[in-house]
Motif scaffolding. Structure first.
Motif, PDB file in Angstrom:
ATOM      1  N   ARG A 136       0.834  -1.197   0.000  1.00  0.00           N
ATOM      2  CA  ARG A 136       0.000   0.000   0.000  1.00  0.00           C
ATOM      3  C   ARG A 136       0.871   1.251   0.000  1.00  0.00           C
ATOM      4  O   ARG A 136       1.924   1.292   0.622  1.00  0.00           O
ATOM      5  N   ASN A 181     -16.513   4.978  -6.256  1.00  0.00           N
ATOM      6  CA  ASN A 181     -16.330   4.742  -4.820  1.00  0.00           C
ATOM      7  C   ASN A 181     -17.274   5.610  -3.998  1.00  0.00           C
ATOM      8  O   ASN A 181     -17.818   5.152  -2.992  1.00  0.00           O
ATOM      9  N   LEU A 217      -7.858   1.911  -2.973  1.00  0.00           N
ATOM     10  CA  LEU A 217      -8.437   1.301  -1.784  1.00  0.00           C
ATOM     11  C   LEU A 217      -9.278   2.289  -0.983  1.00  0.00           C
ATOM     12  O   LEU A 217     -10.248   1.905  -0.328  1.00  0.00           O
ATOM     13  N   ALA A 218      -8.879   3.552  -1.004  1.00  0.00           N
ATOM     14  CA  ALA A 218      -9.597   4.598  -0.283  1.00  0.00           C
ATOM     15  C   ALA A 218      -9.202   5.946  -0.850  1.00  0.00           C
ATOM     16  O   ALA A 218      -8.175   6.073  -1.532  1.00  0.00           O
ATOM     17  N   THR A 259     -13.615   7.959   1.984  1.00  0.00           N
ATOM     18  CA  THR A 259     -14.371   6.741   1.745  1.00  0.00           C
ATOM     19  C   THR A 259     -13.421   5.618   1.324  1.00  0.00           C
ATOM     20  O   THR A 259     -12.352   5.862   0.783  1.00  0.00           O
ATOM     21  N   SER A 260     -13.867   4.433   1.605  1.00  0.00           N
ATOM     22  CA  SER A 260     -13.128   3.231   1.242  1.00  0.00           C
ATOM     23  C   SER A 260     -13.786   2.591   0.028  1.00  0.00           C
ATOM     24  O   SER A 260     -14.989   2.733  -0.184  1.00  0.00           O
ATOM     25  N   ARG A 297      -9.513  -4.147   4.709  1.00  0.00           N
ATOM     26  CA  ARG A 297      -9.898  -3.673   6.029  1.00  0.00           C
ATOM     27  C   ARG A 297      -9.023  -2.489   6.448  1.00  0.00           C
ATOM     28  O   ARG A 297      -7.867  -2.401   6.043  1.00  0.00           O
ATOM     29  N   HIS A 298      -9.594  -1.634   7.263  1.00  0.00           N
ATOM     30  CA  HIS A 298      -8.872  -0.530   7.905  1.00  0.00           C
ATOM     31  C   HIS A 298      -8.338   0.530   6.944  1.00  0.00           C
ATOM     32  O   HIS A 298      -7.421   1.271   7.299  1.00  0.00           O
ATOM     33  N   ALA A 299      -8.889   0.635   5.758  1.00  0.00           N
ATOM     34  CA  ALA A 299      -8.393   1.624   4.794  1.00  0.00           C
ATOM     35  C   ALA A 299      -8.613   3.047   5.297  1.00  0.00           C
ATOM     36  O   ALA A 299      -7.715   3.888   5.191  1.00  0.00           O
ATOM     37  N   ALA A 300      -9.775   3.332   5.870  1.00  0.00           N
ATOM     38  CA  ALA A 300     -10.032   4.689   6.381  1.00  0.00           C
ATOM     39  C   ALA A 300      -9.076   5.016   7.520  1.00  0.00           C
ATOM     40  O   ALA A 300      -8.526   6.124   7.582  1.00  0.00           O
ATOM     41  N   CYS A 335      -5.755   5.987   6.166  1.00  0.00           N
ATOM     42  CA  CYS A 335      -5.772   7.347   5.612  1.00  0.00           C
ATOM     43  C   CYS A 335      -5.633   8.381   6.727  1.00  0.00           C
ATOM     44  O   CYS A 335      -4.884   9.356   6.595  1.00  0.00           O
TER      45      CYS A 335
END
Length: 177
Positions: free
Chosen positions: A10, A26, A76-77, A109-110, A115-118, A121
């Motif tokens: 990432r 998205n 991803l986000a 937004t994701s 998981r846990h993208a927000a 960020c």
């Protein structure tokens, strides 16, 4: 399918106009998800408007969390990092942690792919800017959880200036001293 297998690949980058179609998809996904989860009015059917997203990209405010899977980059986000005073935050029913310079996270937004993208960020923004403010709708329990689990303080309530109804938002701040 939500996975974390590519967490090490990432990275963050600024959005470009080439990313616009996926960014808009998205946001449409996020509006549908919010409506299904008891929060149909925060973004309604049209927020954020395409011209706002285009401006975020043009002004280099739109950031993307991306990875590469099977040779293709995936968003991803996405979120906007807005520097300078946010006029919406001048009046608060409560109190900010301080009056120091800050950035604001907006329109996060994701894509729903990992998981846990927000959270990632938000952590990236804290690492790069230190003093971060944000807000969310009282019905957006998921985002409240993300902010609070990331160590943000609930500072009070603010009123949005850009709409006539449904203006109350919960205001958050975290300052890395």
């Amino acid at each position: 399918m939500v996975s974390d297998s590519n967490a090490t690949s990432r990275r963050f980058r600024h959005a470009t106009m080439q990313d616009l179609p996926q960014i808009l998809k998205n946001y449409a996904r996020a509006r549908e998800l919010m409506a299904r989860n008891g929060n149909p009015t925060q973004w309604g059917n049209t927020f954020p408007r395409e011209e706002v997203v285009r401006e975020d990209i043009a002004e280099h405010r739109m950031m993307l969390l991306v990875d590469v899977q099977d040779g293709d980059e995936r968003i991803l986000a996405q979120f906007a990092v807005c520097s300078g005073e946010d006029p919406t935050y001048r009046q608060i029913d409560g109190a900010w942690l301080d009056d120091d310079a800050y950035v604001t996270i907006h329109r996060i937004t994701s894509a729903g792919l990992v998981r846990h993208a927000a959270r990632d960020c938000i952590e990236w923004t804290l690492k790069h800017y230190g003093n971060v403010r944000a807000d969310t709708h009282p019905n957006n329990k998921a985002m409240q959880h993300v902010f609070e689990s990331a160590g943000f303080a609930r500072c009070g309530l603010i009123q949005l200036l850009d709409r006539p109804t449904d203006t109350t938002r919960i205001a958050y701040q975290r300052h890395e001293w």
